[in-house]
Design a protein around this motif. Sequence first.
Motif, PDB file in Angstrom:
ATOM      1  N   ASP A   6     -22.969 -58.874 -44.682  1.00 34.73           N
ATOM      2  CA  ASP A   6     -23.828 -58.077 -45.542  1.00 34.73           C
ATOM      3  C   ASP A   6     -22.987 -56.959 -46.155  1.00 34.73           C
ATOM      4  OD1 ASP A   6     -26.073 -57.218 -46.779  1.00 34.73           O
ATOM      5  OD2 ASP A   6     -26.913 -56.194 -45.034  1.00 34.73           O
ATOM      6  N   ASN A   7     -23.409 -56.455 -47.268  1.00 39.77           N
ATOM      7  CA  ASN A   7     -22.651 -55.443 -47.994  1.00 39.77           C
ATOM      8  C   ASN A   7     -22.428 -54.192 -47.148  1.00 39.77           C
ATOM      9  OD1 ASN A   7     -21.301 -54.268 -50.103  1.00 39.77           O
ATOM     10  ND2 ASN A   7     -23.160 -53.562 -51.114  1.00 39.77           N
ATOM     11  N   GLU A   8     -23.435 -53.742 -46.397  1.00 43.75           N
ATOM     12  CA  GLU A   8     -23.305 -52.545 -45.575  1.00 43.75           C
ATOM     13  C   GLU A   8     -22.325 -52.750 -44.430  1.00 43.75           C
ATOM     14  OE1 GLU A   8     -27.251 -51.731 -44.404  1.00 43.75           O
ATOM     15  OE2 GLU A   8     -27.877 -51.044 -46.379  1.00 43.75           O
ATOM     16  N   VAL A   9     -22.319 -53.948 -43.845  1.00 40.66           N
ATOM     17  CA  VAL A   9     -21.409 -54.228 -42.737  1.00 40.66           C
ATOM     18  C   VAL A   9     -19.973 -54.242 -43.235  1.00 40.66           C
ATOM     19  CG1 VAL A   9     -20.759 -55.933 -40.996  1.00 40.66           C
ATOM     20  CG2 VAL A   9     -23.160 -55.490 -41.451  1.00 40.66           C
ATOM     21  N   ILE A  10     -19.742 -54.822 -44.381  1.00 39.32           N
ATOM     22  CA  ILE A  10     -18.391 -54.859 -44.944  1.00 39.32           C
ATOM     23  C   ILE A  10     -17.923 -53.442 -45.262  1.00 39.32           C
ATOM     24  CG2 ILE A  10     -17.044 -55.594 -46.955  1.00 39.32           C
ATOM     25  CD1 ILE A  10     -18.677 -58.162 -46.950  1.00 39.32           C
ATOM     26  N   GLN A  11     -18.794 -52.625 -45.808  1.00 38.57           N
ATOM     27  CA  GLN A  11     -18.423 -51.249 -46.101  1.00 38.57           C
ATOM     28  C   GLN A  11     -18.092 -50.475 -44.837  1.00 38.57           C
ATOM     29  OE1 GLN A  11     -21.662 -49.614 -48.340  1.00 38.57           O
ATOM     30  NE2 GLN A  11     -21.133 -50.727 -50.204  1.00 38.57           N
ATOM     31  N   PHE A  12     -18.844 -50.706 -43.772  1.00 42.47           N
ATOM     32  CA  PHE A  12     -18.573 -50.031 -42.504  1.00 42.47           C
ATOM     33  C   PHE A  12     -17.232 -50.471 -41.923  1.00 42.47           C
ATOM     34  CE2 PHE A  12     -18.987 -49.797 -37.848  1.00 42.47           C
ATOM     35  CZ  PHE A  12     -19.108 -48.424 -37.733  1.00 42.47           C
ATOM     36  N   ILE A  13     -16.954 -51.754 -41.960  1.00 42.51           N
ATOM     37  CA  ILE A  13     -15.687 -52.265 -41.441  1.00 42.51           C
ATOM     38  C   ILE A  13     -14.519 -51.716 -42.256  1.00 42.51           C
ATOM     39  CG2 ILE A  13     -14.312 -54.370 -41.156  1.00 42.51           C
ATOM     40  CD1 ILE A  13     -16.924 -55.792 -40.378  1.00 42.51           C
ATOM     41  N   LEU A  14     -14.662 -51.663 -43.575  1.00 45.39           N
ATOM     42  CA  LEU A  14     -13.611 -51.092 -44.419  1.00 45.39           C
ATOM     43  C   LEU A  14     -13.423 -49.605 -44.140  1.00 45.39           C
ATOM     44  CD1 LEU A  14     -14.228 -52.842 -47.849  1.00 45.39           C
ATOM     45  CD2 LEU A  14     -12.277 -53.133 -46.324  1.00 45.39           C
ATOM     46  N   TYR A  15     -14.508 -48.898 -43.899  1.00 44.12           N
ATOM     47  CA  TYR A  15     -14.423 -47.475 -43.572  1.00 44.12           C
ATOM     48  C   TYR A  15     -13.631 -47.263 -42.280  1.00 44.12           C
ATOM     49  CZ  TYR A  15     -15.904 -42.878 -41.982  1.00 44.12           C
ATOM     50  OH  TYR A  15     -15.928 -41.596 -41.506  1.00 44.12           O
ATOM     51  N   ILE A  16     -13.940 -48.023 -41.246  1.00 46.95           N
ATOM     52  CA  ILE A  16     -13.220 -47.911 -39.977  1.00 46.95           C
ATOM     53  C   ILE A  16     -11.752 -48.269 -40.166  1.00 46.95           C
ATOM     54  CG2 ILE A  16     -13.051 -48.847 -37.623  1.00 46.95           C
ATOM     55  CD1 ILE A  16     -15.397 -46.965 -38.008  1.00 46.95           C
ATOM     56  N   PHE A  17     -11.485 -49.338 -40.889  1.00 47.50           N
ATOM     57  CA  PHE A  17     -10.111 -49.788 -41.119  1.00 47.50           C
ATOM     58  C   PHE A  17      -9.303 -48.716 -41.842  1.00 47.50           C
ATOM     59  CE2 PHE A  17      -7.073 -51.881 -43.984  1.00 47.50           C
ATOM     60  CZ  PHE A  17      -6.225 -52.436 -43.039  1.00 47.50           C
ATOM     61  N   PHE A  18      -9.833 -48.181 -42.931  1.00 45.02           N
ATOM     62  CA  PHE A  18      -9.095 -47.171 -43.677  1.00 45.02           C
ATOM     63  C   PHE A  18      -9.008 -45.851 -42.927  1.00 45.02           C
ATOM     64  CE2 PHE A  18     -10.022 -49.944 -47.389  1.00 45.02           C
ATOM     65  CZ  PHE A  18      -8.699 -50.163 -47.760  1.00 45.02           C
ATOM     66  N   SER A  19      -9.954 -45.563 -42.066  1.00 46.68           N
ATOM     67  CA  SER A  19      -9.854 -44.367 -41.225  1.00 46.68           C
ATOM     68  C   SER A  19      -8.672 -44.482 -40.281  1.00 46.68           C
ATOM     69  CB  SER A  19     -11.140 -44.161 -40.429  1.00 46.68           C
ATOM     70  OG  SER A  19     -12.221 -43.933 -41.278  1.00 46.68           O
ATOM     71  N   PHE A  20      -8.509 -45.654 -39.665  1.00 48.97           N
ATOM     72  CA  PHE A  20      -7.354 -45.880 -38.794  1.00 48.97           C
ATOM     73  C   PHE A  20      -6.049 -45.806 -39.580  1.00 48.97           C
ATOM     74  CE2 PHE A  20     -10.256 -47.971 -35.658  1.00 48.97           C
ATOM     75  CZ  PHE A  20      -9.974 -47.104 -34.620  1.00 48.97           C
ATOM     76  N   ILE A  21      -6.033 -46.363 -40.762  1.00 44.91           N
ATOM     77  CA  ILE A  21      -4.821 -46.337 -41.586  1.00 44.91           C
ATOM     78  C   ILE A  21      -4.450 -44.896 -41.937  1.00 44.91           C
ATOM     79  CG2 ILE A  21      -3.845 -47.002 -43.835  1.00 44.91           C
ATOM     80  CD1 ILE A  21      -4.002 -49.289 -41.846  1.00 44.91           C
ATOM     81  N   VAL A  22      -5.431 -44.086 -42.333  1.00 46.16           N
ATOM     82  CA  VAL A  22      -5.160 -42.684 -42.668  1.00 46.16           C
ATOM     83  C   VAL A  22      -4.655 -41.930 -41.447  1.00 46.16           C
ATOM     84  CG1 VAL A  22      -6.291 -40.517 -43.313  1.00 46.16           C
ATOM     85  CG2 VAL A  22      -6.719 -42.573 -44.632  1.00 46.16           C
ATOM     86  N   CYS A  23      -5.245 -42.175 -40.284  1.00 49.44           N
ATOM     87  CA  CYS A  23      -4.786 -41.510 -39.054  1.00 49.44           C
ATOM     88  C   CYS A  23      -3.352 -41.893 -38.727  1.00 49.44           C
ATOM     89  CB  CYS A  23      -5.700 -41.855 -37.887  1.00 49.44           C
ATOM     90  SG  CYS A  23      -7.315 -41.100 -37.993  1.00 49.44           S
ATOM     91  N   ILE A  24      -3.030 -43.163 -38.849  1.00 52.17           N
ATOM     92  CA  ILE A  24      -1.673 -43.624 -38.561  1.00 52.17           C
ATOM     93  C   ILE A  24      -0.679 -43.002 -39.539  1.00 52.17           C
ATOM     94  CG2 ILE A  24      -0.182 -45.671 -38.614  1.00 52.17           C
ATOM     95  CD1 ILE A  24      -2.578 -47.224 -37.422  1.00 52.17           C
ATOM     96  N   ILE A  25      -1.026 -42.946 -40.819  1.00 59.63           N
ATOM     97  CA  ILE A  25      -0.145 -42.347 -41.820  1.00 59.63           C
ATOM     98  C   ILE A  25       0.073 -40.865 -41.527  1.00 59.63           C
ATOM     99  CG2 ILE A  25      -0.026 -41.657 -44.251  1.00 59.63           C
ATOM    100  CD1 ILE A  25      -1.299 -44.362 -44.942  1.00 59.63           C
ATOM    101  N   MET A  26      -0.981 -40.159 -41.140  1.00 54.71           N
ATOM    102  CA  MET A  26      -0.848 -38.732 -40.865  1.00 54.71           C
ATOM    103  C   MET A  26       0.026 -38.476 -39.637  1.00 54.71           C
ATOM    104  SD  MET A  26      -4.712 -37.506 -41.814  1.00 54.71           S
ATOM    105  CE  MET A  26      -4.564 -35.913 -41.098  1.00 54.71           C
TER     106      MET A  26
END
Length: 121
Positions: A6-26
Amino acid sequence: MYDFFDNEVIQFILYIFFSFIVCIIMVTGGYLLGGKSLESKNKNLPFESGVKSTGNTKIKFGFNFYLIAILFVIFDIESVYLYSWVVSISECGWEGFIEALFFVFLLFISLIYLIKLKILK
């Protein structure tokens, strides 16, 4: 049947994924760009404006300081609850309004109780 993609589930998964990526980059950016110093006798000394510290560093605070800090946290958290209520006021209706009034009333009663105990002095 619930559609997993579903669109909301995909958005949530992308949010978690990019949050981890930003944390790793920082974290890696801070490690790579941060200053590195060699071992020296002055490395582990406390530093405050270039002045060497004197005396005991264990300052004792009175109990009132901790009490005021805890009361600040308690009464500050209520603003988070009230903000979330204000954001969703159209969905809450009158029932939510009455519950929020009850919440504010309880906070007011607790503040009066604290004033009667003279805790804030």
